[in-house]
Design a protein around this motif. Structure first.
Motif, short mmCIF file in Angstrom:
data_model
loop_
_atom_site.label_atom_id
_atom_site.label_comp_id
_atom_site.label_asym_id
_atom_site.label_seq_id
_atom_site.Cartn_x
_atom_site.Cartn_y
_atom_site.Cartn_z
N THR A 26 67.32 48.19 46.00
CA THR A 26 68.03 46.83 45.62
C THR A 26 67.15 45.75 46.38
OG1 THR A 26 69.94 45.90 45.27
CG2 THR A 26 69.54 47.13 47.48
N SER A 27 67.38 44.51 45.87
CA SER A 27 66.47 43.44 46.47
C SER A 27 67.46 42.60 47.31
CB SER A 27 66.11 42.61 45.52
OG SER A 27 65.33 41.60 45.90
N GLY A 28 67.34 43.20 48.68
CA GLY A 28 68.50 42.62 49.60
C GLY A 28 67.84 41.56 50.46
N GLY A 29 68.45 40.74 51.32
CA GLY A 29 67.97 39.56 52.02
C GLY A 29 67.59 38.35 50.96
N LEU A 30 66.33 38.24 50.96
CA LEU A 30 66.04 37.23 49.87
C LEU A 30 65.92 37.68 48.57
CD1 LEU A 30 63.05 35.40 52.09
CD2 LEU A 30 65.32 34.25 51.45
N GLY A 31 67.23 38.11 48.15
CA GLY A 31 67.18 38.87 46.82
C GLY A 31 66.68 38.34 45.56
N THR A 32 65.90 38.90 44.87
CA THR A 32 65.08 38.61 43.80
C THR A 32 65.77 38.83 42.48
OG1 THR A 32 63.35 38.49 45.02
CG2 THR A 32 63.01 38.07 42.61
N MET A 33 66.39 38.00 41.88
CA MET A 33 66.90 38.23 40.31
C MET A 33 65.82 38.74 39.48
SD MET A 33 69.53 35.06 39.86
CE MET A 33 70.09 35.49 38.49
N GLY A 34 66.00 39.77 38.79
CA GLY A 34 64.83 40.16 37.72
C GLY A 34 64.25 41.68 38.31
N PHE A 35 64.66 42.11 39.63
CA PHE A 35 64.24 43.25 40.18
C PHE A 35 64.60 44.30 39.73
CE2 PHE A 35 64.90 46.61 43.40
CZ PHE A 35 63.73 46.48 44.04
N GLY A 36 65.84 44.27 38.98
CA GLY A 36 66.47 45.88 38.56
C GLY A 36 65.69 46.67 37.75
N LEU A 37 65.23 45.84 36.64
CA LEU A 37 64.85 46.76 35.36
C LEU A 37 63.32 47.06 35.75
CD1 LEU A 37 64.89 47.79 32.64
CD2 LEU A 37 64.38 45.43 31.85
N PRO A 38 62.59 46.24 36.29
CA PRO A 38 61.15 47.04 36.60
C PRO A 38 61.27 47.90 37.66
CG PRO A 38 61.22 44.43 36.93
CD PRO A 38 62.38 44.89 36.18
N ALA A 39 62.13 47.62 38.62
CA ALA A 39 62.33 48.96 39.56
C ALA A 39 62.77 50.14 39.15
CB ALA A 39 63.32 48.43 40.67
N ALA A 40 63.67 49.98 38.07
CA ALA A 40 64.27 51.24 37.46
C ALA A 40 63.18 52.00 36.63
CB ALA A 40 65.35 50.89 36.46
N ILE A 41 62.13 51.31 35.86
CA ILE A 41 61.16 51.78 35.43
C ILE A 41 60.23 52.54 36.34
CG2 ILE A 41 59.02 51.27 34.11
CD1 ILE A 41 60.52 48.88 32.68
N GLY A 42 59.90 51.87 37.40
CA GLY A 42 59.17 52.53 38.52
C GLY A 42 59.61 53.80 39.06
N ALA A 43 61.13 53.58 39.17
CA ALA A 43 61.76 54.98 39.84
C ALA A 43 61.71 56.02 38.74
CB ALA A 43 63.10 54.43 40.04
N ALA A 44 61.76 55.78 37.38
CA ALA A 44 61.80 56.71 36.44
C ALA A 44 60.44 57.31 36.46
CB ALA A 44 62.15 56.15 35.13
N LEU A 45 59.35 56.65 36.66
CA LEU A 45 57.85 57.12 36.78
C LEU A 45 57.72 58.07 37.56
CD1 LEU A 45 56.07 53.87 35.23
CD2 LEU A 45 56.29 55.66 33.94
N ALA A 46 58.33 57.43 38.74
CA ALA A 46 57.99 58.38 39.96
C ALA A 46 58.90 59.32 40.12
CB ALA A 46 58.33 57.38 41.27
N ALA A 47 60.02 59.58 39.60
CA ALA A 47 60.87 60.86 39.70
C ALA A 47 60.85 61.43 38.06
CB ALA A 47 62.06 60.49 40.12
N PRO A 48 60.12 61.98 37.45
CA PRO A 48 59.94 62.43 36.10
C PRO A 48 61.36 63.40 35.90
CG PRO A 48 57.72 62.65 37.11
CD PRO A 48 58.69 62.38 38.38
N GLY A 49 61.98 62.99 34.73
CA GLY A 49 63.07 63.93 34.58
C GLY A 49 64.40 63.60 34.85
N ARG A 50 64.43 62.45 36.01
CA ARG A 50 65.58 62.18 36.78
C ARG A 50 66.15 60.76 35.86
NH1 ARG A 50 65.57 62.66 42.95
NH2 ARG A 50 67.84 61.89 42.67
N ARG A 51 67.26 60.77 35.74
CA ARG A 51 67.95 59.81 35.17
C ARG A 51 68.21 58.57 36.09
NH1 ARG A 51 71.71 59.37 30.55
NH2 ARG A 51 71.08 57.43 29.55
N VAL A 52 67.81 57.55 35.46
CA VAL A 52 67.96 56.33 36.54
C VAL A 52 68.89 55.16 35.90
CG1 VAL A 52 66.48 54.32 37.56
CG2 VAL A 52 65.31 56.69 37.32
#
Ligand SMILES: Cc1ncc(C[n+]2csc(CCOP(=O)(O)OP(=O)(O)O)c2C)c(N)n1
Length: 183
Positions: A26-52
């Motif tokens: 999550t983008s805390g502090g100076l939180g940046t709207m728009g972070f969630g979807l690309p971060a989820a794509i990155g997480a899914a690429l980094a953890a193959p097979g896991r639901r994000v």
């Protein structure tokens, strides 16, 4: 689990039963709207097979909506759940609590149909309406299928996230109850 920035983010932080370190992106502090979807794509690429899951707001998701194309290209198991209150909810909450209900630019008059938008990118989209008699069942049904999806969840536009630390305040000044804030 990833989020964007706003009320939905605070609800996730306060209510989701995280058990494993480094599973809340999550983008805390100076939180940046728009972070969630690309971060989820990155997480899914980094953890193959896991639901994000990316929990987003109708304001935040629009900031990087083009990344639905990247999600479709890679066909990753990312579920985007839009907490759709037709508002910049955290802005509306702050206007209500700290600016004497002087609402300005926090209510959307026009919002897209996110399910249709997802379909236009070739991603499964579904919509949970406020009148739904079984919203959890409908969400579970939408999540049961594999692959990417967008679930647009119609939310009450009056709910506030509490407790919250007021802008410029310290943690010991946390507001726990609504009546304290409006007194
Ligand atoms: C890029 C960017 N612009 C503006 C803000 C300020 N801001 C913080 S929360 C918020 C509203 C978020 O609305 P939404 O994504 O719909 O989430 P909700 O609060 O309704 O859950 C805004 C405008 C920000 N954090 N990032």
């Amino acid at each position: 689990m990833t989020t964007d920035v706003g009320q939905h983010q605070m609800w996730v932080a306060q209510a989701w039963p995280f058990r494993t370190p480094r599973t809340f992106l999550t983008s805390g502090g100076l939180g940046t709207m728009g972070f969630g979807l690309p971060a989820a794509i990155g997480a899914a690429l980094a953890a193959p097979g896991r639901r994000v899951a990316c929990i987003s707001g109708d304001g935040s998701l629009l900031m990087n909506i083009q990344e639905l194309a990247t999600l479709a290209d890679h066909h990753l198991p990312v579920a985007v759940l839009v907490f759709n209150n037709s508002q910049l909810g955290l802005v509306r909450q702050q206007q209500e609590l700290f600016f004497r209900r002087r609402y300005e630019a926090s209510h959307f008059q026009t919002g897209p149909n996110f399910a249709a938008l997802a379909e236009s990118f070739g991603i499964r989209g579904s919509r949970i309406l406020a009148e739904s008699r079984d919203p959890l069942g409908e969400i579970a049904h939408a999540l049961a299928e594999p692959g990417p999806c967008v679930i647009d969840i119609e939310m009450c536009g009056k709910a506030n996230v509490l407790p919250m630390v007021p802008p410029g305040g310290a943690n010991h000044q946390t507001i726990e109850h609504h009546h304290l804030a409006t007194a």
